[in-house]
Motif scaffolding. Structure first.
Motif, mmCIF file in Angstrom:
data_model
loop_
_atom_site.group_PDB
_atom_site.id
_atom_site.type_symbol
_atom_site.label_atom_id
_atom_site.label_comp_id
_atom_site.label_asym_id
_atom_site.label_seq_id
_atom_site.Cartn_x
_atom_site.Cartn_y
_atom_site.Cartn_z
ATOM 1 N N GLY A 146 7.020 5.067 26.101
ATOM 2 C CA GLY A 146 6.668 3.136 26.782
ATOM 3 C C GLY A 146 7.896 3.098 26.760
ATOM 4 O O GLY A 146 7.892 1.846 27.046
ATOM 5 N N ASP A 147 9.591 2.964 26.380
ATOM 6 C CA ASP A 147 10.366 2.010 26.427
ATOM 7 C C ASP A 147 11.169 1.824 27.291
ATOM 8 O O ASP A 147 11.234 2.241 28.259
ATOM 9 C CB ASP A 147 11.236 2.477 25.265
ATOM 10 C CG ASP A 147 11.279 2.930 23.528
ATOM 11 O OD1 ASP A 147 10.489 2.255 23.516
ATOM 12 O OD2 ASP A 147 12.120 3.085 23.339
ATOM 13 N N SER A 148 11.452 0.526 27.977
ATOM 14 C CA SER A 148 11.952 -0.172 28.694
ATOM 15 C C SER A 148 14.060 0.553 28.913
ATOM 16 O O SER A 148 13.823 0.462 27.406
ATOM 17 C CB SER A 148 12.166 -1.108 29.485
ATOM 18 O OG SER A 148 12.876 -1.883 30.116
ATOM 19 N N LYS B 33 9.249 0.796 39.070
ATOM 20 C CA LYS B 33 8.941 0.944 37.660
ATOM 21 C C LYS B 33 8.764 1.550 37.074
ATOM 22 O O LYS B 33 8.387 2.299 37.096
ATOM 23 C CB LYS B 33 8.188 -1.104 37.308
ATOM 24 C CG LYS B 33 9.038 -1.900 37.954
ATOM 25 C CD LYS B 33 8.302 -3.428 37.131
ATOM 26 C CE LYS B 33 8.592 -4.583 38.060
ATOM 27 N NZ LYS B 33 8.062 -5.892 37.571
ATOM 28 N N LEU B 34 10.415 1.433 36.266
ATOM 29 C CA LEU B 34 9.864 3.052 35.551
ATOM 30 C C LEU B 34 9.688 2.459 34.313
ATOM 31 O O LEU B 34 10.599 2.006 33.193
ATOM 32 C CB LEU B 34 10.711 3.993 35.611
ATOM 33 C CG LEU B 34 11.372 4.500 37.276
ATOM 34 C CD1 LEU B 34 11.885 5.496 37.299
ATOM 35 C CD2 LEU B 34 9.840 5.033 37.189
ATOM 36 N N GLY C 40 8.017 -2.109 33.392
ATOM 37 C CA GLY C 40 9.419 -1.052 32.798
ATOM 38 C C GLY C 40 10.831 -1.882 34.103
ATOM 39 O O GLY C 40 10.433 -2.402 34.075
ATOM 40 N N ARG C 41 11.642 -0.869 33.925
ATOM 41 C CA ARG C 41 13.416 -1.023 34.491
ATOM 42 C C ARG C 41 12.530 -0.680 36.520
ATOM 43 O O ARG C 41 12.297 0.053 36.663
ATOM 44 C CB ARG C 41 13.637 -0.480 34.128
ATOM 45 C CG ARG C 41 15.040 -0.551 35.146
ATOM 46 C CD ARG C 41 16.799 -0.059 33.988
ATOM 47 N NE ARG C 41 17.657 -0.267 34.678
ATOM 48 C CZ ARG C 41 18.857 0.288 34.025
ATOM 49 N NH1 ARG C 41 19.322 1.011 33.071
ATOM 50 N NH2 ARG C 41 20.263 -0.194 35.012
ATOM 51 N N GLU D 251 6.678 19.198 43.491
ATOM 52 C CA GLU D 251 6.445 20.464 43.180
ATOM 53 C C GLU D 251 7.112 20.787 41.380
ATOM 54 O O GLU D 251 6.628 21.223 40.610
ATOM 55 C CB GLU D 251 7.363 21.437 43.983
ATOM 56 C CG GLU D 251 6.694 22.937 43.409
ATOM 57 C CD GLU D 251 7.431 24.084 44.597
ATOM 58 O OE1 GLU D 251 8.081 24.618 44.059
ATOM 59 O OE2 GLU D 251 7.228 23.362 45.758
ATOM 60 N N ASN D 252 8.298 20.091 41.273
ATOM 61 C CA ASN D 252 9.147 19.941 39.942
ATOM 62 C C ASN D 252 9.382 18.896 39.330
ATOM 63 O O ASN D 252 9.587 18.668 37.965
ATOM 64 C CB ASN D 252 10.614 19.865 39.877
ATOM 65 C CG ASN D 252 10.864 22.071 40.964
ATOM 66 O OD1 ASN D 252 10.031 23.159 40.495
ATOM 67 N ND2 ASN D 252 11.153 21.638 42.449
ATOM 68 N N SER D 253 8.015 18.153 39.402
ATOM 69 C CA SER D 253 7.782 16.082 38.949
ATOM 70 C C SER D 253 9.287 16.082 37.989
ATOM 71 O O SER D 253 9.562 15.346 37.760
ATOM 72 C CB SER D 253 7.434 16.821 37.883
ATOM 73 O OG SER D 253 6.158 17.749 37.745
ATOM 74 N N LYS D 254 10.123 16.030 39.352
ATOM 75 C CA LYS D 254 11.252 15.196 39.015
ATOM 76 C C LYS D 254 11.972 14.224 40.102
ATOM 77 O O LYS D 254 11.473 14.336 41.379
ATOM 78 C CB LYS D 254 12.359 16.257 39.414
ATOM 79 C CG LYS D 254 14.145 15.759 39.261
ATOM 80 C CD LYS D 254 14.724 17.541 39.076
ATOM 81 C CE LYS D 254 16.379 17.167 38.234
ATOM 82 N NZ LYS D 254 16.838 18.414 38.431
ATOM 83 N N ILE D 255 12.455 13.517 40.134
ATOM 84 C CA ILE D 255 12.969 11.804 40.908
ATOM 85 C C ILE D 255 14.337 11.866 40.708
ATOM 86 O O ILE D 255 14.988 12.329 39.951
ATOM 87 C CB ILE D 255 12.156 10.803 40.474
ATOM 88 C CG1 ILE D 255 12.271 10.145 39.348
ATOM 89 C CG2 ILE D 255 10.309 11.395 41.046
ATOM 90 C CD1 ILE D 255 11.423 8.938 38.789
ATOM 91 N N GLY D 256 14.756 10.834 41.672
ATOM 92 C CA GLY D 256 16.662 10.677 41.922
ATOM 93 C C GLY D 256 16.490 9.235 42.736
ATOM 94 O O GLY D 256 15.430 8.531 43.153
ATOM 95 N N PHE D 257 16.747 8.544 41.456
ATOM 96 C CA PHE D 257 16.948 6.885 41.429
ATOM 97 C C PHE D 257 18.045 6.103 41.408
ATOM 98 O O PHE D 257 18.752 6.463 40.215
ATOM 99 C CB PHE D 257 15.417 6.083 40.277
ATOM 100 C CG PHE D 257 15.440 7.137 38.997
ATOM 101 C CD1 PHE D 257 16.420 5.798 38.513
ATOM 102 C CD2 PHE D 257 15.310 7.976 38.452
ATOM 103 C CE1 PHE D 257 16.115 6.550 36.890
ATOM 104 C CE2 PHE D 257 15.649 7.907 37.265
ATOM 105 C CZ PHE D 257 15.595 7.574 36.327
ATOM 106 N N ILE D 258 18.274 5.424 41.630
ATOM 107 C CA ILE D 258 19.240 4.327 41.770
ATOM 108 C C ILE D 258 19.168 2.945 40.285
ATOM 109 O O ILE D 258 18.185 2.732 40.838
ATOM 110 C CB ILE D 258 19.633 3.342 42.814
ATOM 111 C CG1 ILE D 258 20.426 4.712 43.933
ATOM 112 C CG2 ILE D 258 20.859 2.941 41.990
ATOM 113 C CD1 ILE D 258 20.384 4.527 45.392
ATOM 114 N N MET D 259 19.797 3.245 39.737
ATOM 115 C CA MET D 259 19.717 2.461 38.535
ATOM 116 C C MET D 259 20.501 0.367 38.904
ATOM 117 O O MET D 259 21.477 0.925 39.136
ATOM 118 C CB MET D 259 19.236 1.866 36.898
ATOM 119 C CG MET D 259 19.286 3.527 36.700
ATOM 120 S SD MET D 259 20.195 3.506 35.237
ATOM 121 C CE MET D 259 21.172 5.124 35.475
ATOM 122 N N GLU D 260 20.013 -0.573 39.394
ATOM 123 C CA GLU D 260 20.622 -1.481 39.536
ATOM 124 C C GLU D 260 21.018 -2.546 38.029
ATOM 125 O O GLU D 260 20.812 -2.376 37.754
ATOM 126 C CB GLU D 260 19.962 -2.235 40.762
ATOM 127 C CG GLU D 260 19.319 -1.523 42.147
ATOM 128 C CD GLU D 260 18.403 -2.407 42.196
ATOM 129 O OE1 GLU D 260 19.319 -2.690 44.173
ATOM 130 O OE2 GLU D 260 17.662 -3.173 42.598
#
Length: 113
Positions: free
Chosen positions: A40-42, A78-79, A93-94, A104-113
């Protein structure tokens, strides 16, 4: 082949408690000091490397993580950290840009700004 690794990457060095390990999402616990993010932490970023009581933290740029719960939608999301060292969707979240979702693998790619 498409690669976003290194895109807009910014890293800072901060003090780290003993819970921080390479690849861990981290959150602030006091001035200039981080810990492994709890459920639950940001999070402020990802530990790129740890040495003694310090860690290089990637605070901006592309990263990948596992997710729990419903798959985040592509685009702006927001994550927060989850209990397994990954992320989960949250209204508090952030803000990030989700680029890939691998359900399928419960994986994401994301950009933190």
């Amino acid at each position: 082949m498409i690669s976003l690794k290194g895109f807009m990457e910014q890293t800072v060095t901060l003090l780290a408690d003993e819970s921080v390990e390479n690849g861990a999402l981290v959150s602030m616990i006091e001035n200039n000091k981080v810990r492994k993010a709890a459920d639950g932490d940001s999070f402020i970023g990802v530990a790129a490397s740890c040495s003694g009581s310090a860690a290089a933290i990637t605070v901006k740029g592309y990263t990948e993580a596992t997710y729990s719960g419903s798959a985040p939608l592509l685009g702006f999301a927001k994550l927060v950290a989850d209990a397994n060292g990954g992320v989960k969707s949250s209204s508090e979240g952030r803000a990030v840009i989700v680029i890939t979702v691998d359900a399928e693998n419960s994986k994401i790619g994301f950009i933190m700004e």
